[in-house]
Write a protein that holds these residues in place. Structure first.
Motif, short mmCIF file in Angstrom:
data_model
loop_
_atom_site.label_atom_id
_atom_site.label_comp_id
_atom_site.label_asym_id
_atom_site.label_seq_id
_atom_site.Cartn_x
_atom_site.Cartn_y
_atom_site.Cartn_z
N VAL A 7 0.74 -1.23 0.18
CA VAL A 7 -0.19 0.20 -0.29
C VAL A 7 0.78 1.01 -0.23
O VAL A 7 1.74 1.11 0.55
CB VAL A 7 -0.65 0.09 1.55
N ASN A 8 -0.19 2.39 -0.62
CA ASN A 8 0.78 3.18 -0.59
C ASN A 8 -0.38 5.09 0.03
O ASN A 8 -1.40 4.27 -0.58
CB ASN A 8 1.26 4.06 -1.20
N ALA A 9 -0.22 5.42 0.75
CA ALA A 9 -1.39 6.82 0.73
C ALA A 9 -2.07 7.51 -0.39
O ALA A 9 -3.38 7.34 -0.59
CB ALA A 9 -1.14 8.25 1.20
N THR A 10 -1.50 7.41 -1.91
CA THR A 10 -2.20 7.78 -3.00
C THR A 10 -3.15 6.62 -3.59
O THR A 10 -3.91 7.29 -4.61
CB THR A 10 -0.95 8.29 -4.44
N LYS A 11 -2.91 5.49 -3.06
CA LYS A 11 -3.70 4.19 -3.69
C LYS A 11 -5.58 4.47 -2.73
O LYS A 11 -6.82 4.35 -3.56
CB LYS A 11 -4.06 2.71 -2.86
N LEU A 37 4.61 -2.49 9.58
CA LEU A 37 5.07 -1.92 8.60
C LEU A 37 6.44 -2.08 7.94
O LEU A 37 7.23 -1.64 9.31
CB LEU A 37 4.00 -1.14 7.83
N LYS A 38 6.54 -2.12 6.94
CA LYS A 38 8.38 -2.51 6.61
C LYS A 38 7.82 -1.35 4.70
O LYS A 38 7.25 -1.93 4.28
CB LYS A 38 9.02 -3.66 5.69
N LYS A 39 8.64 -0.17 5.15
CA LYS A 39 9.03 1.14 4.55
C LYS A 39 9.48 -0.30 2.95
O LYS A 39 10.74 -0.04 2.90
CB LYS A 39 8.96 2.27 4.70
N LYS A 40 9.24 0.44 1.62
CA LYS A 40 9.67 0.89 0.67
C LYS A 40 9.79 1.65 0.12
O LYS A 40 8.39 2.60 -0.29
CB LYS A 40 9.62 -0.78 -0.04
N VAL A 41 10.91 2.88 -0.69
CA VAL A 41 10.73 3.53 -1.86
C VAL A 41 11.16 3.53 -2.97
O VAL A 41 12.38 2.86 -3.35
CB VAL A 41 11.84 4.93 -1.00
N ILE A 42 10.04 3.27 -3.69
CA ILE A 42 10.58 2.87 -4.67
C ILE A 42 9.79 4.31 -5.92
O ILE A 42 8.84 4.81 -6.19
CB ILE A 42 9.46 1.97 -5.30
N LYS A 43 10.87 5.05 -6.26
CA LYS A 43 10.61 5.68 -7.75
C LYS A 43 10.49 7.12 -6.67
O LYS A 43 9.16 7.94 -7.55
CB LYS A 43 10.00 5.94 -9.18
N GLY A 44 10.70 7.08 -5.78
CA GLY A 44 10.81 8.21 -4.49
C GLY A 44 9.32 8.75 -3.86
O GLY A 44 9.03 9.49 -3.29
N LYS A 45 8.59 7.39 -4.25
CA LYS A 45 7.23 7.51 -3.26
C LYS A 45 7.04 6.50 -2.30
O LYS A 45 8.16 5.29 -2.63
CB LYS A 45 6.27 6.71 -4.50
N GLU A 46 6.93 6.81 -1.24
CA GLU A 46 6.84 5.38 0.29
C GLU A 46 6.12 4.32 -0.17
O GLU A 46 4.71 4.17 -0.15
CB GLU A 46 6.57 6.58 1.46
N ASN A 47 6.50 3.21 0.26
CA ASN A 47 5.15 1.72 -0.47
C ASN A 47 5.67 1.21 1.43
O ASN A 47 7.13 0.63 1.61
CB ASN A 47 5.65 1.06 -1.71
N PHE A 48 4.38 0.11 1.33
CA PHE A 48 4.40 -0.16 2.75
C PHE A 48 4.06 -1.71 2.19
O PHE A 48 3.06 -2.34 1.95
CB PHE A 48 3.81 0.43 3.41
N ASN A 49 4.48 -2.30 3.28
CA ASN A 49 4.20 -3.96 3.84
C ASN A 49 3.93 -4.36 4.73
O ASN A 49 4.84 -4.01 4.85
CB ASN A 49 4.86 -4.75 2.77
N ASN A 95 -7.04 13.46 2.98
CA ASN A 95 -5.57 13.82 4.37
C ASN A 95 -4.72 12.20 3.64
O ASN A 95 -4.31 11.61 4.60
CB ASN A 95 -5.99 13.98 5.72
N LYS A 96 -4.22 12.12 2.59
CA LYS A 96 -3.03 11.69 1.87
C LYS A 96 -1.82 12.04 2.91
O LYS A 96 -1.72 10.68 3.59
CB LYS A 96 -2.82 11.99 0.62
N LYS A 97 -1.56 13.32 3.45
CA LYS A 97 -0.47 13.10 4.22
C LYS A 97 -0.68 12.45 5.39
O LYS A 97 0.76 11.74 5.59
CB LYS A 97 0.10 14.74 4.45
N PHE A 98 -1.65 12.98 5.96
CA PHE A 98 -1.60 12.56 7.36
C PHE A 98 -1.56 10.48 7.19
O PHE A 98 -1.33 9.94 8.04
CB PHE A 98 -3.09 12.88 8.02
N LEU A 99 -2.68 10.03 6.70
CA LEU A 99 -2.74 8.65 6.57
C LEU A 99 -0.67 8.29 5.84
O LEU A 99 -0.40 6.92 6.30
CB LEU A 99 -3.21 8.05 4.60
#
Length: 346
Positions: free
Chosen positions: A41-45, A68-80, A51-55
């Motif tokens: 997931v990422n907040a934009t989905k 959760l575990k964070k992984k940055v892909i092309k500057g976007k923060e994704n979480f598993n 309030n995407k920033k808060f999410l």
């Protein structure tokens, strides 16, 4: 050797719930938790979240907790979700159960200011949701192991809540008629919503579980054929009617036998465990919170020796049983919850 207690870690455990409980509940209520459990997931989905920033900050907070575990892909923060996170968040029902006590917890100052007992309540709708999720994950599946498919002609769930048990029963006892009763109109409304499309062979009736004559009269109209095999189920009803009096519970079962003489009975209950044992198992059980609320609200969670006594005095045989979540004190193990299948004595 006794395990050394770290006061700092104990302090953190106590304080963390203030933040984590409302966070998890909000994610559950907004449909975010379901996605977290199944995909990256990422907040934009989440289009429904304004309030995407808060999410995104919430996701980072959960990453800091190891959920959760964070992984940055092309500057976007994704979480598993992590293994730990899946184990925790799949038990979201427990979060909803504790959150349902918000009206009580948020009024502690007012309660302390009263000389006599004041009205103690929980958010019934939230409590029903949490109970259904928790029991559906663990207790209901185990109870079906006691019976053969389509073994009963009528399933009567007393204290039916949101209908989660009946929803599962409809699949397991596919040829049965069903009876749903609860003292809460809100619970019955939620039950109707859940079961409306699953069967039309169901009767709904608002009643206090302790008033056996009241609900059994309607149940017996459904089961006019005396050869029909009936299963009466009650999930966490005994502690709501016991008033800490095991003889009151014994009389309750005698009333059921008197009014529904041939019915089998299935109960699920939590167990009152002594403070010393609970204090040594505080990191694996939320019973202290349950017992706190139930004591002040006048409900009576009984001890395991009370159930042993009740078992000997009621007009039923214990046909099958299962115990859950043992807590230990030295060499003694006590279950946190039990399921009993009772068959009527002849």
């Amino acid at each position: 050797m006794t395990k050394k207690i770290n006061p700092r870690s104990e302090l953190i455990y106590l304080m963390r719930g203030f933040f984590s409980l409302p966070v998890v509940i909000s994610l559950s209520n907004n449909g975010v938790l379901e996605k977290i459990l199944t995909s990256q997931v990422n907040a934009t989905k989440f289009k429904s979240i304004k309030n995407k920033k808060f999410l995104n900050s919430i996701f980072n907070y959960l990453a800091n907790l190891g959920i959760l575990k964070k992984k940055v892909i092309k500057g976007k923060e994704n979480f598993n979700i992590t293994i730990l996170g899946k184990k925790i968040l799949s038990r979201v029902g427990s979060f909803h159960l504790l959150n349902s006590y918000g009206p009580f917890i948020n009024n502690i100052n007012k309660i302390l200011d009263k000389k006599s007992r004041t009205n103690i309540s929980c958010d019934r709708e939230e409590n029903v949701l949490g109970s259904g999720l928790t029991n559906g994950r663990k207790f209901f599946p185990k109870s079906f192991e006691f019976f053969k498919r389509d073994e009963f002609d009528v399933i009567a769930d007393i204290g039916c809540g949101d209908g989660e048990y009946l929803s599962r029963s409809i699949k397991y006892f596919s040829k049965a008629d069903f009876f749903a009763s609860d003292i809460s109109q809100k619970a019955l409304i939620e039950c109707k919503k859940k079961l409306r499309k699953k069967t039309n062979r169901i009767t709904f009736f608002k009643s206090d579980a302790f008033n056996v004559k009241n609900w059994s009269k309607i149940l017996n109209k459904i089961t006019q054929n005396k050869k029909k095999k009936i299963l009466i189920t009650m999930w966490y009803v005994v502690h709501e009617i016991s008033k800490n009096n095991r003889h009151r519970v014994i009389n309750f079962f005698k009333e059921i036998k008197k009014n529904c003489p041939n019915a089998n009975v299935l109960i699920g209950e939590i167990i009152n465990i002594d403070p010393l044992t609970l204090s040594k198992n505080r990191d694996i059980s939320i019973l202290p919170e349950f017992l706190f609320f139930h004591e002040i609200s006048g409900q009576g969670v009984l001890k395991i020796n009370d159930f042993d006594y009740i078992k000997k005095k009621i007009p039923y045989n214990l046909s099958n049983s299962h115990e859950f979540d043992y807590v230990k004190n030295k060499n003694k193990k006590t279950p946190s919850a039990i399921i009993w299948h009772l068959t009527p004595k002849k």
